[in-house]
Design a protein around this motif. Structure first.
Motif, mmCIF file in Angstrom:
data_model
loop_
_atom_site.group_PDB
_atom_site.id
_atom_site.type_symbol
_atom_site.label_atom_id
_atom_site.label_comp_id
_atom_site.label_asym_id
_atom_site.label_seq_id
_atom_site.Cartn_x
_atom_site.Cartn_y
_atom_site.Cartn_z
ATOM 1 N N VAL A 231 0.848 -1.208 0.000
ATOM 2 C CA VAL A 231 0.000 0.000 0.000
ATOM 3 C C VAL A 231 0.881 1.254 0.000
ATOM 4 O O VAL A 231 0.568 2.244 -0.675
ATOM 5 C CB VAL A 231 -0.965 0.001 1.212
ATOM 6 C CG1 VAL A 231 -1.778 1.288 1.255
ATOM 7 C CG2 VAL A 231 -1.903 -1.198 1.146
ATOM 8 N N CYS A 232 1.997 1.187 0.740
ATOM 9 C CA CYS A 232 2.930 2.327 0.787
ATOM 10 C C CYS A 232 3.405 2.681 -0.624
ATOM 11 O O CYS A 232 3.365 3.850 -1.034
ATOM 12 C CB CYS A 232 4.111 1.972 1.685
ATOM 13 S SG CYS A 232 5.355 3.261 1.805
ATOM 14 N N MET A 233 3.832 1.647 -1.358
ATOM 15 C CA MET A 233 4.290 1.871 -2.745
ATOM 16 C C MET A 233 3.158 2.435 -3.594
ATOM 17 O O MET A 233 3.363 3.345 -4.409
ATOM 18 C CB MET A 233 4.779 0.559 -3.364
ATOM 19 C CG MET A 233 6.213 0.192 -3.040
ATOM 20 S SD MET A 233 7.391 1.444 -3.511
ATOM 21 C CE MET A 233 7.526 1.208 -5.253
ATOM 22 N N VAL B 202 0.576 4.162 -2.626
ATOM 23 C CA VAL B 202 0.277 5.562 -2.273
ATOM 24 C C VAL B 202 1.320 6.503 -2.896
ATOM 25 O O VAL B 202 0.973 7.546 -3.461
ATOM 26 C CB VAL B 202 0.234 5.740 -0.727
ATOM 27 C CG1 VAL B 202 0.210 7.210 -0.337
ATOM 28 C CG2 VAL B 202 -0.981 5.039 -0.158
ATOM 29 N N VAL B 203 2.597 6.098 -2.814
ATOM 30 C CA VAL B 203 3.665 6.931 -3.400
ATOM 31 C C VAL B 203 3.428 7.103 -4.899
ATOM 32 O O VAL B 203 3.470 8.221 -5.433
ATOM 33 C CB VAL B 203 5.067 6.312 -3.128
ATOM 34 C CG1 VAL B 203 6.141 7.044 -3.918
ATOM 35 C CG2 VAL B 203 5.396 6.353 -1.645
ATOM 36 N N PHE B 204 3.147 5.975 -5.571
ATOM 37 C CA PHE B 204 2.891 6.040 -7.020
ATOM 38 C C PHE B 204 1.664 6.908 -7.304
ATOM 39 O O PHE B 204 1.683 7.739 -8.213
ATOM 40 C CB PHE B 204 2.693 4.630 -7.601
ATOM 41 C CG PHE B 204 3.964 4.054 -8.171
ATOM 42 C CD1 PHE B 204 4.406 4.405 -9.438
ATOM 43 C CD2 PHE B 204 4.736 3.172 -7.430
ATOM 44 C CE1 PHE B 204 5.586 3.890 -9.959
ATOM 45 C CE2 PHE B 204 5.917 2.639 -7.943
ATOM 46 C CZ PHE B 204 6.346 3.003 -9.213
ATOM 47 N N VAL C 239 0.273 9.350 -5.543
ATOM 48 C CA VAL C 239 0.485 10.791 -5.320
ATOM 49 C C VAL C 239 1.343 11.378 -6.447
ATOM 50 O O VAL C 239 1.015 12.435 -7.007
ATOM 51 C CB VAL C 239 1.153 11.043 -3.940
ATOM 52 C CG1 VAL C 239 1.578 12.499 -3.803
ATOM 53 C CG2 VAL C 239 0.192 10.686 -2.812
ATOM 54 N N LEU C 240 2.409 10.654 -6.802
ATOM 55 C CA LEU C 240 3.296 11.196 -7.843
ATOM 56 C C LEU C 240 2.621 11.182 -9.227
ATOM 57 O O LEU C 240 2.871 12.068 -10.039
ATOM 58 C CB LEU C 240 4.626 10.447 -7.860
ATOM 59 C CG LEU C 240 5.523 10.722 -6.636
ATOM 60 C CD1 LEU C 240 6.840 9.985 -6.716
ATOM 61 C CD2 LEU C 240 5.802 12.205 -6.460
ATOM 62 N N ILE C 241 1.764 10.181 -9.466
ATOM 63 C CA ILE C 241 1.047 10.170 -10.754
ATOM 64 C C ILE C 241 0.060 11.341 -10.812
ATOM 65 O O ILE C 241 -0.065 12.006 -11.849
ATOM 66 C CB ILE C 241 0.333 8.811 -10.975
ATOM 67 C CG1 ILE C 241 1.387 7.743 -11.324
ATOM 68 C CG2 ILE C 241 -0.717 8.890 -12.079
ATOM 69 C CD1 ILE C 241 0.875 6.320 -11.336
ATOM 70 N N VAL C 242 -0.609 11.605 -9.686
ATOM 71 C CA VAL C 242 -1.534 12.751 -9.649
ATOM 72 C C VAL C 242 -0.761 14.046 -9.930
ATOM 73 O O VAL C 242 -1.185 14.884 -10.731
ATOM 74 C CB VAL C 242 -2.265 12.825 -8.279
ATOM 75 C CG1 VAL C 242 -3.000 14.146 -8.126
ATOM 76 C CG2 VAL C 242 -3.236 11.669 -8.132
ATOM 77 N N LEU C 243 0.406 14.175 -9.286
ATOM 78 C CA LEU C 243 1.225 15.372 -9.523
ATOM 79 C C LEU C 243 1.671 15.457 -10.978
ATOM 80 O O LEU C 243 1.697 16.525 -11.579
ATOM 81 C CB LEU C 243 2.446 15.369 -8.598
ATOM 82 C CG LEU C 243 2.174 15.610 -7.114
ATOM 83 C CD1 LEU C 243 3.458 15.493 -6.301
ATOM 84 C CD2 LEU C 243 1.551 16.976 -6.892
ATOM 85 N N MET C 244 2.021 14.284 -11.517
ATOM 86 C CA MET C 244 2.464 14.223 -12.920
ATOM 87 C C MET C 244 1.354 14.711 -13.859
ATOM 88 O O MET C 244 1.602 15.506 -14.770
ATOM 89 C CB MET C 244 2.813 12.762 -13.251
ATOM 90 C CG MET C 244 3.504 12.526 -14.546
ATOM 91 S SD MET C 244 3.851 10.763 -14.701
ATOM 92 C CE MET C 244 2.369 10.220 -15.527
ATOM 93 N N PHE D 140 -1.150 16.657 -13.010
ATOM 94 C CA PHE D 140 -1.337 18.092 -12.777
ATOM 95 C C PHE D 140 -0.323 18.905 -13.579
ATOM 96 O O PHE D 140 -0.662 19.905 -14.209
ATOM 97 C CB PHE D 140 -1.177 18.412 -11.286
ATOM 98 C CG PHE D 140 -2.481 18.457 -10.541
ATOM 99 C CD1 PHE D 140 -3.376 19.500 -10.746
ATOM 100 C CD2 PHE D 140 -2.816 17.475 -9.632
ATOM 101 C CE1 PHE D 140 -4.581 19.539 -10.052
ATOM 102 C CE2 PHE D 140 -4.007 17.506 -8.943
ATOM 103 C CZ PHE D 140 -4.899 18.538 -9.146
ATOM 104 N N ILE D 141 0.928 18.447 -13.529
ATOM 105 C CA ILE D 141 1.994 19.182 -14.252
ATOM 106 C C ILE D 141 1.705 19.164 -15.751
ATOM 107 O O ILE D 141 1.838 20.184 -16.436
ATOM 108 C CB ILE D 141 3.387 18.561 -13.962
ATOM 109 C CG1 ILE D 141 3.770 18.772 -12.509
ATOM 110 C CG2 ILE D 141 4.458 19.179 -14.861
ATOM 111 C CD1 ILE D 141 5.009 18.022 -12.076
ATOM 112 N N MET E 259 -1.078 21.492 -16.465
ATOM 113 C CA MET E 259 -0.612 22.874 -16.269
ATOM 114 C C MET E 259 0.252 23.334 -17.452
ATOM 115 O O MET E 259 0.066 24.434 -17.975
ATOM 116 C CB MET E 259 0.201 22.945 -14.978
ATOM 117 C CG MET E 259 0.726 24.314 -14.634
ATOM 118 S SD MET E 259 1.573 24.344 -13.047
ATOM 119 C CE MET E 259 3.070 23.441 -13.431
#
Lengths: 396, 101
Positions: free
Chosen positions: B12-14, B16-18, B20-25, B27-28, B31
């Motif tokens: 689950v940790c992995m 969540v990290v993926f 969050v970073l995919i969501v940021l990706m 967004f970028i 943008m």
């Protein structure tokens, strides 16, 4: 007669007498720790292994293990209940007072403020896909967590696992809450492995990639506008803190530092965060973390186990980043050099430099540094997110 | 049992990290697309004044390859060299600057 009394009293209150009196038990352990502190000072000063931190840590270790110095009192901090900060301020030693900043999580957050002010997120914004490699490199954390659980309590295992994030402040920030009694070995392991990146990573990188892959030249990154650079830290703060509120102090400070740098109207604050504040906090943090490495808590088999598990976490973090890099290389038709994946282990900018040097050995006209900075800074965010997750799950 | 639950936590940790970073990706990506749309009229405006571009290029001393040298340091080195030689910087051509380790 009086002179003899004075000399005897001086002898009785000296640290040498203390070590001599307890030589068969604690005295020898104290001497071992003093020798270890000197070895770390040697590594920091002569071999230049993360000297900005290692010198302070080693000196803190030296001070705390000198008998009767009274600079640090573990009894204040290793209590089951709430810490009596008033008592610490009234009767604590110098390093007890400095340690308040570690215990409250102040120093790691302020270090992140400085890191944010020094970091250019441009390469990551220009190539957002590189964030996947930063995420992949957090595999070391998950792997070490599973490996550590047969030997340690879940909270300690989570603190050891975060060494795989290759991010000293994050490791300290998580450990001070989950396993404060293990802070010294975990912090020292985390910083030692960060310093040893140029030795640890290249063999794994060569093992996992072919010479052809290592020689791949990547296209130049697009220029990133100022607006994108300003919006990015605000957006990251909102997204990550909504998902994992526990990570707000760390990522909030990282992004605030970056916003101070990029917004263009707070140059003085950015300069302070990057230089003066960062230097002051580094001194306080390193010395007070070193002070927790007392002979009675540090010289245990657990410390050796932490060092082994930390190295495992680090190796598998590199493996995870490279694996995602290789997958992306295949999917992009060979346009992405998988070596930049290893930079996903945070440790800005050392890991990116290692990607650059290994890539340039395979192809002298290869310039991977800016490409590797993408996964590198994504790794900082990724390890902070992983720490926030571990804190939420194991923090009780 | 503890190992099993830890394994699940690790996965689950992995995830969540993926996530969050995919969501940021994403967004970028969104943008940067929005920014590109906003900046699209800029080239048209630039083409209206083509005479200005060569003026800017004339002062250039060509491309410099940097090896482990930050831009700021490279700029300082070039300025110092030009100053010592007593020649304008734009008449000198720097091929590469490398840090000797």
């Amino acid at each position: 007669m009086k002179i003899l009394d004075v000399l005897q009293k001086l002898w009785e209150t000296s640290g040498i007498a203390q070590i001599a009196a307890q030589f068969s038990s604690d005295g020898v352990l104290q001497l071992i720790m003093i020798a270890l502190a000197c070895v770390l000072l040697y590594l920091g000063i002569v071999k230049k292994f993360e000297p900005l931190l290692l010198v302070g840590i080693a000196f803190g270790m030296l001070l705390t293990n000198l008998p009767l110095s009274g600079v640090f009192t573990p009894e204040y901090w290793n209590t089951a209940g709430d810490i009596d900060y008033a008592e610490v301020l009234r009767h604590g030693g110098l390093l007890d007072i400095l340690y308040i900043g570690v215990k409250t999580g102040l120093y790691p957050s302020l270090i992140f403020l400085g890191v944010g002010a020094m970091t250019d997120f441009g390469p990551m914004i220009a190539n957002p896909k590189s964030m996947l490699m930063g995420a992949g490199a957090q595999f070391g954390i998950s792997f070490a967590l599973v490996m550590a659980i047969p030997f340690f309590a879940p909270e300690v295992a989570a603190s050891i696992a975060i060494i795989g994030g290759a991010d000293g402040p994050t490791a300290i920030w998580l450990t001070k809450t989950l396993a404060p009694h293990m802070l010294a070995p975990i912090a020292i392991a985390a910083y030692s492995y960060m310093a040893l990146i140029p030795l640890i990573q290249p063999p794994i990188m060569k093992l996992m990639t072919t010479k052809k892959e290592r020689g791949i030249k990547m296209e130049q990154l697009r220029p990133v506008s100022k607006t994108e650079k300003i919006v990015f830290p605000i957006m990251v703060t909102i997204v990550t803190c909504l998902v994992l509120p526990s990570v707000a102090p760390l990522l909030g400070c990282l992004m605030l530092g970056n916003l101070l740098k990029e917004c263009g109207v707070t140059d003085r604050l950015s300069d302070t965060a990057q230089n003066n504040l960062m230097n002051i906090v580094t001194i306080f943090l390193s010395v007070s973390v070193g002070a927790t490495a007392r002979y009675d808590t540090f010289l245990k088999t657990d410390t050796l186990l932490i060092i082994v598990l930390g190295l495992t976490a680090f190796c598998f973090a590199t493996f995870g980043g490279l694996l995602v890099g290789k997958i992306m290389c295949k999917l992009s038709g060979g346009k992405i050099n998988p070596l930049i994946g290893s930079a996903g282990v945070s440790a800005v900018p050392m890991a990116a430099r290692v990607s650059q040097s290994v890539g340039q050995k395979a192809n002298p006209s290869n310039f991977l540094l800016m490409h590797a900075m993408g996964p590198n800074v994504a790794g900082v965010i990724g390890s902070a997110v992983a720490a926030g997750f571990l804190l939420a799950v194991f923090g009780g | 049992m503890v190992i099993m639950s830890t394994l699940i936590n690790a996965i689950v940790c992995m995830a969540v990290v993926f996530a969050v970073l995919i969501v940021l990706m994403l967004f970028i990506s969104v943008m940067s697309k929005l920014m590109k749309k906003e900046e699209a009229p800029a080239p048209a405006a630039a083409s209206a004044a083509p005479a200005q571009a060569p003026m800017a290029a004339r002062g250039s001393c060509g491309e410099v390859k940097l090896f482990d040298v930050p831009d700021k340091t490279a700029a300082q080195l070039m300025a110092i060299t030009a100053d010592k030689l007593g020649k304008p910087l734009n008449t000198l051509r720097f091929v590469s600057i490398k840090e000797v380790k």
